[in-house]
Scaffold this motif. Structure first.
Motif, PDB file in Angstrom:
ATOM      1  N   VAL A  19      32.813  38.995  39.228  1.00  0.00           N
ATOM      2  CA  VAL A  19      34.194  38.826  39.681  1.00  0.00           C
ATOM      3  C   VAL A  19      35.082  38.103  38.546  1.00  0.00           C
ATOM      4  N   MET A  20      34.319  37.313  37.956  1.00  0.00           N
ATOM      5  CA  MET A  20      35.129  36.595  36.702  1.00  0.00           C
ATOM      6  C   MET A  20      34.990  37.332  35.468  1.00  0.00           C
ATOM      7  N   MET A  21      33.969  38.106  35.314  1.00  0.00           N
ATOM      8  CA  MET A  21      33.693  38.892  34.042  1.00  0.00           C
ATOM      9  C   MET A  21      34.733  40.160  33.970  1.00  0.00           C
ATOM     10  N   THR A  22      34.575  40.919  34.888  1.00  0.00           N
ATOM     11  CA  THR A  22      35.260  42.093  35.044  1.00  0.00           C
ATOM     12  C   THR A  22      36.269  42.078  36.258  1.00  0.00           C
ATOM     13  N   PRO A  23      37.228  41.167  36.218  1.00  0.00           N
ATOM     14  CA  PRO A  23      38.161  41.157  37.487  1.00  0.00           C
ATOM     15  C   PRO A  23      39.001  42.637  37.526  1.00  0.00           C
ATOM     16  N   HIS A  24      39.032  43.150  38.830  1.00  0.00           N
ATOM     17  CA  HIS A  24      39.699  44.483  39.091  1.00  0.00           C
ATOM     18  C   HIS A  24      40.936  43.931  39.785  1.00  0.00           C
ATOM     19  N   PHE A  25      42.305  43.919  39.093  1.00  0.00           N
ATOM     20  CA  PHE A  25      43.222  43.106  39.574  1.00  0.00           C
ATOM     21  C   PHE A  25      43.753  43.651  40.813  1.00  0.00           C
ATOM     22  N   THR A  26      43.630  45.021  41.204  1.00  0.00           N
ATOM     23  CA  THR A  26      44.154  45.631  42.326  1.00  0.00           C
ATOM     24  C   THR A  26      43.412  44.838  43.534  1.00  0.00           C
ATOM     25  N   SER A  27      42.554  44.481  43.344  1.00  0.00           N
ATOM     26  CA  SER A  27      41.656  43.828  44.741  1.00  0.00           C
ATOM     27  C   SER A  27      42.003  42.446  44.904  1.00  0.00           C
ATOM     28  N   ALA A  28      42.182  41.964  46.125  1.00  0.00           N
ATOM     29  CA  ALA A  28      42.558  40.719  46.560  1.00  0.00           C
ATOM     30  C   ALA A  28      41.729  39.785  46.117  1.00  0.00           C
ATOM     31  N   ILE A  29      40.360  40.123  46.248  1.00  0.00           N
ATOM     32  CA  ILE A  29      39.309  39.250  45.857  1.00  0.00           C
ATOM     33  C   ILE A  29      38.977  38.932  44.446  1.00  0.00           C
ATOM     34  N   SER A  30      39.588  39.594  43.615  1.00  0.00           N
ATOM     35  CA  SER A  30      39.226  39.595  42.212  1.00  0.00           C
ATOM     36  C   SER A  30      40.120  38.372  41.487  1.00  0.00           C
ATOM     37  N   ALA A  31      41.124  37.971  42.276  1.00  0.00           N
ATOM     38  CA  ALA A  31      41.622  36.741  41.823  1.00  0.00           C
ATOM     39  C   ALA A  31      41.198  35.528  42.212  1.00  0.00           C
ATOM     40  N   PHE A  32      39.925  35.613  43.144  1.00  0.00           N
ATOM     41  CA  PHE A  32      39.322  34.666  43.559  1.00  0.00           C
ATOM     42  C   PHE A  32      38.882  33.516  42.447  1.00  0.00           C
ATOM     43  N   GLY A  33      38.222  34.050  41.640  1.00  0.00           N
ATOM     44  CA  GLY A  33      37.730  33.318  40.517  1.00  0.00           C
ATOM     45  C   GLY A  33      38.617  32.511  39.925  1.00  0.00           C
ATOM     46  N   ILE A  34      39.823  32.968  39.491  1.00  0.00           N
ATOM     47  CA  ILE A  34      40.700  32.548  38.771  1.00  0.00           C
ATOM     48  C   ILE A  34      41.688  31.270  39.604  1.00  0.00           C
ATOM     49  N   VAL A  35      42.240  31.697  40.718  1.00  0.00           N
ATOM     50  CA  VAL A  35      42.795  30.612  41.771  1.00  0.00           C
ATOM     51  C   VAL A  35      41.851  29.584  41.879  1.00  0.00           C
ATOM     52  N   PHE A  36      40.757  29.894  42.221  1.00  0.00           N
ATOM     53  CA  PHE A  36      39.567  28.898  42.491  1.00  0.00           C
ATOM     54  C   PHE A  36      39.353  27.820  41.590  1.00  0.00           C
TER      55      PHE A  36
END
Lengths: 257, 432
Positions: free
Chosen positions: B97-114
């Motif tokens: 999720v951190m290495m290849t975030p797929h930004f159309t997904s709501a979960i993908s931002a989790f790593g960054i926001v967190f």
């Protein structure tokens, strides 16, 4: 070098590099090479021809290594019985893997129910599979890009990259996705991509004794599927979700969605 | 044979009971851990917002509980990620999720926001405690160290990052930084949690989840649960400290090592009373907001009554009636609301009310996550979730009662150790 100069030249370098590198994003060579404007896979189901034998489900499970006894399946057949009193009864025991051989309807915890011929107004079968949507909700929600759409319109899952969060399973309005019980990643119908991309037929279409299922190229005006989609009155499932599915149905009833 | 059967067991099959027409691939895929995920992030965000009420808006009354809330929020932080990892079918790939975030997904931002949020909380704690850390280094270096103090000194030296300037200008800069970070933290905390709501609210395939109100409802209930947990834990830990003080159990009183000598049981008691009562008022405000939004959602669904309403109504008013109206709204909202409003609030009553509030918010998460999967995509069948209590394999442990308890206990273990380094209860007027 002064700190100010260092920061300045760093900023110039980063800006310059990002502009020139963004060209690669605009014209992705891989995308250019892979795009196939002449091919878009589509599927046609003629519900009038389906008798609910379940051969397609069996063939699919065997072809695609979905454990035979596991209660998940890439394709399934639903039975609809419209009663004279207006009631609609539906079932799909084990995805109809063993075919519909009796008038006993499986209702899960609510038990089974025997339908009497004289109460039935009409009954029919509807095969279901992945719709390989033009705007797939599953691809949109995958957090790592493990599920993706190929240039010829097939939605696939990368088993080596899927983290198994289940978001795609939740996001699919058609319920075609599940966790593979052995591989432990999301799984779904691939239109038998390994076969069709080599000129073959899908396992389900090949196994269907009545020709209820056909796969074809929607971009080819001479393709039987494309012709049927163009000339006949076909329907799609759950248009309200805006995913633009590519499995077309002949003889869709309002009870089916 | 048994192994073979277990092998054929599909994820979700162990705890799902289907009724009427449910599609063959449908199961309750998102179970207890996904109930706990928004619950834990909610607690993190709520605790932080509580601490910011003092740091940003200068609500002096909340000073003591604010510092505790900040440290506790830090202890809760790693636990917000735990349910997700326990839920993943491929936990070792979670890092993707951190290495290849797929930004159309709501979960993908989790790593960054967190991570952003973790950095903000971490640095805020550092600025809040910098003076204390430097003073502790100076004090410990001079005296003869015993036992744990030998460990604390090197830890403090590392944590101080070499910034040992205690001049008035430096301390002023600390104050400024704390205020800035706390201010920045509020929107980020709300984003962290609002976005957990977005993960659910944006699933268009799910008739119960899909509403733009979801993120806002999640934020409000998050603040409610965070404040309630802080009040409860503050009161319990203060009680524990009152118990430990006369008995000399200093491992419950890390600020004792820090040189806080003026602790008296009476002092602790009055502080505990004052802070719990003050904080309860803020709890009431946020509870009102949360309940209003949740009721608005239900009323709106009933009024607009789109196609899915038939089945959603059956789930809300019949199948889940007890869980929603009795457990969530009755015991979790109405009862504690009255308890907190009645005059003559005591710490004990506030604590009971907070337990109920926490239970109510947990039930709310349950009713959203599990309730959203209680009906089939066909709108013609139902699925019932049975929480695995006695595990018989890894999956039924992870996604059963065992896994849930593991997640619930971890923050307290983490807090126990963090509290030794950053004493959450230190009452130093010079501190922020």
């Amino acid at each position: 070098m002064k700190r100010r100069d260092f920061l300045k030249s760093t900023a110039v370098f980063v800006a310059g590099a990002s502009v020139s590198l963004s060209a690669l994003e605009l014209v992705d060579p891989k995308e250019v090479l892979a795009s196939r404007p002449e091919l878009r896979w589509g599927f046609l189901v003629d519900t009038h021809k389906c008798v609910g034998c379940g051969m397609c489900v069996k063939a699919c499970k065997l072809e695609n290594d979905i454990p035979y006894d596991a209660n998940v399946t890439r394709t399934w057949v639903e039975r609809y019985a419209m009663m004279k009193n207006g009631e609609v009864i539906k079932d799909s025991p084990k995805g109809a893997r063993d075919g519909f051989t009796s008038k006993l309807v499986d209702q899960g915890e609510a038990g089974t129910r025997l339908l009497r011929d004289k109460d039935i107004a009409q009954a029919f079968f509807v095969p279901k599979l992945c719709n390989h949507c033009t705007l797939p909700a599953c691809v949109q929600v995958c957090p790592v890009g493990a599920t993706y759409k190929t240039a010829d319109g097939v939605v696939l899952v990368d088993r080596k990259w899927c983290i198994g969060c289940g978001y795609c399973i939740m996001g699919c309005p058609y319920g075609v996705r599940f966790f593979h019980p052995v591989v432990h990643t999301a799984d779904k119908c691939t239109f038998c991509y390994h076969r069709i991309s080599k000129g073959g037929n899908t396992a389900c279409a090949q196994a269907c004794p009545f020709g209820a299922r056909t796969i074809g190229n929607l971009r080819d005006p001479n393709d039987p599927v494309a012709k049927a989609v163009l000339n006949e009155r076909v329907g799609i499932l759950r248009a309200e979700y805006g995913t633009k599915p590519n499995v077309y149905y002949i003889g869709l009833n309002k009870e089916v969605h | 044979m048994v192994e073979q059967v277990a092998h054929m067991m599909v994820h979700g099959e162990a705890w799902t009971v289907k009724e009427l027409f449910v599609l063959p691939n449908e199961y309750v895929y998102w179970s207890i851990q996904i109930v706990l995920y928004p619950y834990m992030t909610g607690l993190v965000a709520g605790a932080f917002v509580l601490s910011s009420l003092y740091h940003v808006f200068g609500v002096e009354k909340l000073k003591e509980i604010a510092r505790f809330a900040l440290v506790f929020s830090f202890a809760l932080l790693p636990v917000a990620m735990m349910p997700l990892l326990l839920h993943l079918q491929q936990p070792f790939r979670g890092i993707h999720v951190m290495m290849t975030p797929h930004f159309t997904s709501a979960i993908s931002a989790f790593g960054i926001v967190f991570m952003t949020y973790a950095c903000i909380v971490g640095s805020e704690i550092w600025f809040v405690y910098r003076q204390f850390i430097v003073e502790s280094i100076n004090r410990l270096e001079k005296k003869e160290r015993r036992g744990i103090e030998n460990m604390l000194l090197p830890i403090y030296k590392v944590v101080s990052l070499g910034a040992r300037d205690l001049s008035p200008e430096a301390l002023k800069a600390d104050h400024k930084a704390v205020k800035f970070l706390a201010g920045l933290g509020i929107p980020v905390a709300c984003f962290l949690h609002g976005y957990a709501g977005f993960i659910f609210g944006s699933v268009k395939a799910n008739a119960l989840w899909m509403t733009p109100l979801m993120p806002v409802i999640f934020i409000m209930s998050a603040v409610v649960s965070g404040i309630a947990l802080c009040i409860l834990c503050y009161a319990i830990f203060m009680g524990l400290r009152r118990w430990a003080l006369p008995r000399g159990k200093t491992h419950f009183l890390p600020d004792h090592w820090a040189g806080a000598t003026e602790l008296t049981p009476e002092g602790l008691h009055s502080m505990q009373d004052y802070e719990t009562k003050m904080t309860s008022k803020y709890l009431l405000i946020f509870m009102t907001l949360a309940i209003t939004l949740e009721l608005l959602d239900i009323i709106f669904r009933g009024y607009t009554a789109v196609r899915s309403w038939d089945i959603v109504r059956e789930v809300i008013y019949q199948r889940d009636f007890f869980k929603i109206f009795v457990l969530q709204y009755g015991f979790g909202n109405a009862l504690p609301f009255i308890m907190l409003l009645l005059p003559g609030l005591t710490t004990r009553r506030a604590c009971v009310a907070c337990v109920l509030v926490l239970f109510g918010v947990l039930m709310m998460r349950w009713n959203v996550v599990i309730g959203g999967q209680a009906f089939s995509l066909t709108f013609d069948g139902f699925m019932e979730y049975h929480l695995p209590i006695i595990p018989y394999d890894m999956e039924t442990f992870k996604e059963g009662l065992g896994g849930a308890l593991l997640v619930a206990v971890t923050p307290f273990v983490i807090f126990y150790f963090i509290n030794m380094i950053f004493p959450a209860f230190i009452t130093d007027d010079k501190a922020h």
